[in-house]
Motif scaffolding. Structure first.
Motif, PDB file in Angstrom:
ATOM      1  N   HIS A 169       8.869  41.822  99.212  1.00 33.87           N
ATOM      2  CA  HIS A 169      10.204  42.057  98.267  1.00 33.87           C
ATOM      3  C   HIS A 169      11.177  40.607  98.399  1.00 33.87           C
ATOM      4  O   HIS A 169      12.701  41.313  98.557  1.00 33.87           O
ATOM      5  CB  HIS A 169      10.708  43.622  98.455  1.00 33.87           C
ATOM      6  CG  HIS A 169       9.841  44.149  96.884  1.00 33.87           C
ATOM      7  ND1 HIS A 169       9.635  44.990  96.393  1.00 33.87           N
ATOM      8  CD2 HIS A 169       9.270  45.069  98.133  1.00 33.87           C
ATOM      9  CE1 HIS A 169       8.753  45.267  96.377  1.00 33.87           C
ATOM     10  NE2 HIS A 169       8.216  45.885  96.876  1.00 33.87           N
ATOM     11  N   GLU A 170      10.726  39.805  98.835  1.00 36.28           N
ATOM     12  CA  GLU A 170      11.791  38.660  98.983  1.00 36.28           C
ATOM     13  C   GLU A 170      12.376  38.130  98.243  1.00 36.28           C
ATOM     14  O   GLU A 170      13.815  37.735  97.873  1.00 36.28           O
ATOM     15  CB  GLU A 170      11.436  37.711  99.662  1.00 36.28           C
ATOM     16  CG  GLU A 170      12.555  36.573 100.388  1.00 36.28           C
ATOM     17  CD  GLU A 170      11.731  35.720 101.839  1.00 36.28           C
ATOM     18  OE1 GLU A 170      12.641  33.736 101.583  1.00 36.28           O
ATOM     19  OE2 GLU A 170      11.070  35.777 103.077  1.00 36.28           O
ATOM     20  N   ASN A 196      18.041  39.750 107.027  1.00 39.76           N
ATOM     21  CA  ASN A 196      19.334  40.297 107.784  1.00 39.76           C
ATOM     22  C   ASN A 196      20.554  41.520 106.809  1.00 39.76           C
ATOM     23  O   ASN A 196      21.414  41.542 107.629  1.00 39.76           O
ATOM     24  CB  ASN A 196      19.273  40.238 109.408  1.00 39.76           C
ATOM     25  CG  ASN A 196      18.781  39.348 109.826  1.00 39.76           C
ATOM     26  OD1 ASN A 196      17.721  39.289 110.314  1.00 39.76           O
ATOM     27  ND2 ASN A 196      18.625  38.057 110.615  1.00 39.76           N
ATOM     28  N   SER A 197      20.223  41.860 106.153  1.00 37.64           N
ATOM     29  CA  SER A 197      20.575  42.009 105.006  1.00 37.64           C
ATOM     30  C   SER A 197      20.300  43.149 103.856  1.00 37.64           C
ATOM     31  O   SER A 197      18.813  42.408 103.923  1.00 37.64           O
ATOM     32  CB  SER A 197      22.010  41.336 103.966  1.00 37.64           C
ATOM     33  OG  SER A 197      22.212  41.251 102.846  1.00 37.64           O
ATOM     34  N   ASP A 198      20.879  43.937 103.273  1.00 38.63           N
ATOM     35  CA  ASP A 198      20.295  44.113 102.070  1.00 38.63           C
ATOM     36  C   ASP A 198      20.569  44.199 100.888  1.00 38.63           C
ATOM     37  O   ASP A 198      20.043  44.846 100.166  1.00 38.63           O
ATOM     38  CB  ASP A 198      20.976  46.098 102.525  1.00 38.63           C
ATOM     39  CG  ASP A 198      20.146  46.762 103.638  1.00 38.63           C
ATOM     40  OD1 ASP A 198      19.364  46.565 103.212  1.00 38.63           O
ATOM     41  OD2 ASP A 198      20.940  47.879 103.584  1.00 38.63           O
ATOM     42  N   ALA A 199      21.082  43.013 100.636  1.00 38.25           N
ATOM     43  CA  ALA A 199      22.463  42.273 100.046  1.00 38.25           C
ATOM     44  C   ALA A 199      21.342  40.929  99.560  1.00 38.25           C
ATOM     45  O   ALA A 199      20.455  39.890 100.021  1.00 38.25           O
ATOM     46  CB  ALA A 199      23.583  41.587 100.267  1.00 38.25           C
ATOM     47  N   TYR A 200      21.713  40.869  98.215  1.00 36.91           N
ATOM     48  CA  TYR A 200      20.527  39.536  97.963  1.00 36.91           C
ATOM     49  C   TYR A 200      21.559  38.475  97.045  1.00 36.91           C
ATOM     50  O   TYR A 200      22.272  39.122  96.692  1.00 36.91           O
ATOM     51  CB  TYR A 200      19.745  40.151  96.263  1.00 36.91           C
ATOM     52  CG  TYR A 200      18.817  40.789  96.953  1.00 36.91           C
ATOM     53  CD1 TYR A 200      17.001  39.811  96.247  1.00 36.91           C
ATOM     54  CD2 TYR A 200      18.676  41.967  97.308  1.00 36.91           C
ATOM     55  CE1 TYR A 200      15.622  40.627  97.631  1.00 36.91           C
ATOM     56  CE2 TYR A 200      17.607  42.851  98.031  1.00 36.91           C
ATOM     57  CZ  TYR A 200      16.636  42.648  97.568  1.00 36.91           C
ATOM     58  OH  TYR A 200      15.149  42.406  98.368  1.00 36.91           O
ATOM     59  N   SER A 230      17.413  47.279  95.071  1.00 36.55           N
ATOM     60  CA  SER A 230      17.786  47.869  94.191  1.00 36.55           C
ATOM     61  C   SER A 230      18.274  48.360  93.287  1.00 36.55           C
ATOM     62  O   SER A 230      18.469  48.836  91.991  1.00 36.55           O
ATOM     63  CB  SER A 230      18.122  49.836  94.986  1.00 36.55           C
ATOM     64  OG  SER A 230      18.846  49.420  95.468  1.00 36.55           O
ATOM     65  N   THR A 268      22.607  44.656  96.131  1.00 37.97           N
ATOM     66  CA  THR A 268      21.189  45.188  96.862  1.00 37.97           C
ATOM     67  C   THR A 268      19.611  44.739  95.232  1.00 37.97           C
ATOM     68  O   THR A 268      20.216  44.730  94.261  1.00 37.97           O
ATOM     69  CB  THR A 268      20.956  46.029  97.380  1.00 37.97           C
ATOM     70  OG1 THR A 268      20.773  47.508  95.837  1.00 37.97           O
ATOM     71  CG2 THR A 268      21.990  46.278  97.953  1.00 37.97           C
ATOM     72  N   ALA A 281      16.739  37.183  98.536  1.00 37.32           N
ATOM     73  CA  ALA A 281      17.189  38.455 100.175  1.00 37.32           C
ATOM     74  C   ALA A 281      18.097  37.682 100.629  1.00 37.32           C
ATOM     75  O   ALA A 281      17.212  36.068 100.649  1.00 37.32           O
ATOM     76  CB  ALA A 281      16.200  38.856 100.359  1.00 37.32           C
TER      77      ALA A 281
END
Length: 146
Positions: free
Chosen positions: A78-79, A134-138, A4, A2, A131
């Protein structure tokens, strides 16, 4: 990973630099002393089908920085982000660091980090994230060390 966690990883490495080096070009924008004017791309890695990260090097300033590019305007804030890391001391900067131009936000297509001095025996690596919709993952990619 993610966003963060990506940022947390940056902060942890930055706080545990055992033998941190200090050079006049460290943390400066690539536009400083026109370093970007002599930039060459030492490596380019695709992060996914819509983005890539580049390891840039100034042949005059002997500095390196990372640049991430999204091939279409970002659809949200924050893409994407980039990070440059120096091998000898772990000094690292992201696009959000002073001297960078900020993360890729809605409507933008790229960002760059501040520079690190990169004359031998030092090497640097560029890292980029983009990113996953549709996810919190990268998705993440890293370049060679140069």
């Amino acid at each position: 990973m993610t966003f963060s966690l990506f940022i947390l990883e940056f902060m942890v490495i930055g706080k545990h630099q055992a033998l941190a080096e200090t050079h006049s070009y460290d943390g400066k924008s690539p536009t400083y002393n026109n370093c970007a004017g002599t930039a060459v791309t030492k490596d380019k890695k695709w992060i996914d089908s819509n983005s890539y990260v580049e390891l840039k090097f100034s042949t005059t300033c002997k500095t390196a920085w990372a640049k991430v590019t999204v091939t279409r305007p970002a659809v949200y804030n924050h893409e994407a982000d980039a990070r440059i890391v120096r091998s000898t001391d772990g000094k690292a900067y992201t696009c959000e660091s002073s001297g960078g131009n900020g993360v890729v936000n809605k409507g933008q297509t790229s960002c760059y980090t501040p520079m690190v001095y990169d004359l031998d025996p030092r090497t640097a690596q560029a890292q980029g994230i983009h990113a996953i919709p549709n996810s919190d993952a990268y998705n993440k990619a890293v370049t060679i060390w140069f």
